[in-house]
Design an enzyme around this catalytic site. Structure first.
Site, PDB file in Angstrom:
ATOM      1  N   LYS A 197       0.841  -1.205   0.000  1.00 56.98           N
ATOM      2  CA  LYS A 197       0.000   0.000   0.000  1.00 56.98           C
ATOM      3  C   LYS A 197       0.880   1.260   0.000  1.00 56.98           C
ATOM      4  CE  LYS A 197      -3.786  -2.553   2.031  1.00 56.98           C
ATOM      5  NZ  LYS A 197      -4.489  -3.035   3.219  1.00 56.98           N
TER       6      LYS A 197
ATOM      7  N   GLN B  90      -4.765  -1.966   9.503  1.00 58.05           N
ATOM      8  CA  GLN B  90      -4.629  -3.274   8.860  1.00 58.05           C
ATOM      9  C   GLN B  90      -5.195  -4.377   9.775  1.00 58.05           C
ATOM     10  OE1 GLN B  90      -3.350  -3.888   5.642  1.00 58.05           O
ATOM     11  NE2 GLN B  90      -4.131  -5.943   6.028  1.00 58.05           N
TER      12      GLN B  90
ATOM     13  N   ASP C  61     -11.039   2.414   3.856  1.00 55.29           N
ATOM     14  CA  ASP C  61     -11.277   0.970   3.691  1.00 55.29           C
ATOM     15  C   ASP C  61     -12.772   0.706   3.492  1.00 55.29           C
ATOM     16  OD1 ASP C  61      -9.296  -0.918   3.438  1.00 55.29           O
ATOM     17  OD2 ASP C  61      -8.847  -1.015   5.580  1.00 55.29           O
TER      18      ASP C  61
END
Ligand code: NAP
Length: 293
Positions: A54, A98, A121
């Protein structure tokens, strides 16, 4: 039949090129350069790989990026403090925490602590609610990436029967919503299946489009697929393999070699859905700048 390979690698490169052009334009105009942050708790190998990918993707498109690394034994309260810091930092347009988190931390609590306007997200209840109502919002990155792939390859969806295997909050459930909405890609008749589904094979054999996200290596076999179907494989599994430099190889939820010959379109692992998830995250970060700027 020779299937068309739905290459997430190719589509994600195109998405990233488009974003990079837009960022250049923002810089020329003196606008806010998008900045994505990631919180990584602990030292899980797969999570580290995803987060590093990322950060690298941010560099490639010209975004700013920040990686906040925290020890696996951090308390939930201290993690929530880090989340608040990112919520309050005007330089950060969007960020992710994460997953998975260590067992002593409540993932839902952390997800809900993320400011909805920075939830790139797309896991926050506000983002998911807006998606249900067709309002502009951050779509969950993996389902949004799959939609982008279907669009890129002009895969017909209207009136088709889409079967989704898996009902997780981050993949299966939002995927079923997106495939049913009144849009392209969408307008499918959707069946969502899960571990309690009976006669799964009978159902998958009726699918024009099969989205496989149950997290079991090579679960979907040729006898579960109708001729001419489109199969999108979401699964990612690291299988130990000493012949590889990395020490592992990647497998999906689909037994690719035997399923592919029956398909009109099929996405591989690796190089399928995985790269699209990152591309969607970048798209959401750019959207954050636009929505909040
Ligand atoms: P998850 O939270 O474990 O959910 C799995 C779902 O599959 C559950 O709804 C479960 O049903 C269902 N299931 C399990 N066994 C089944 C069976 N035998 N038949 C039918 N349904 C079954 O997994 P997830 O987070 O959605 O992830 C799924 C896979 O996608 C994993 O391999 C993950 O690594 C991968 N993934 C990839 C990306 C990417 O970027 N490519 C992103 C996210 C996830 P119940 O609800 O009844 O338990």
């Amino acid at each position: 039949m020779e299937p068309t390979i739905v290459s997430g690698k190719e589509v994600s490169n195109k998405v990233k090129d488009d974003i990079a052009l837009e960022v250049e334009q923002i810089k020329v105009n003196g606008g806010k350069v998008p900045h994505l942050a990631a919180i990584l708790v602990g030292d899980d190998g797969a999570s580290r790989t995803y987060v590093n990918a990322k950060v690298k993707a941010c560099e490639r498109v010209g975004f700013g990026s920040t990686l906040v690394k925290l020890d696996a034994d951090i308390s939930e309260a201290d993690l929530l403090t880090e989340v608040q810091k990112l919520n309050n930092n005007p330089e950060i347009d969007g960020y992710i925490v994460q997953l998975p988190l260590p067992k002593h931390i409540d993932e839902q609590k952390v997800t809900e602590a993320i400011a909805p306007e920075k939830d790139v997200d797309g896991f926050h209840p506000v983002s998911l609610g807006k998606m249900l109502l067709d309002l502009p919002s951050f779509l969950p990155a993996t389902p949004a990436g799959i939609v982008e792939m279907l669009r890129h390859y002009n895969i017909p969806t209207e009136g088709k029967h889409c079967v989704v295997i898996g009902r997780s909050h981050i993949v299966g459930s939002p995927m079923s919503v997106l495939m049913a909405r009144n849009a392209y890609p969408g307008n499918c008749t959707v069946t969502i299946t899960h571990s309690r589904t009976q006669n799964l094979k009978e159902i998958t054999n009726q699918a024009d489009i099969l989205i496989v996200a149950l997290g079991k290596p090579e679960f979907l076999t040729a006898d579960m697929v109708k001729e001419g179907a489109t199969v999108i494989d979401v699964g990612i599994h690291r299988i130990e393999d000493s012949s590889k430099k990395s020490g592992f190889r990647l497998l999906g939820d689909v037994k690719f070699d035997e399923v592919a010959p029956k398909c009109a379109f099929i996405s591989p692992v690796p190089g399928g859905v995985g790269p699209m998830t990152i591309a969607s995250l970048l798209k959401n970060t750019l959207l954050a700048v636009k929505l909040n700027g």
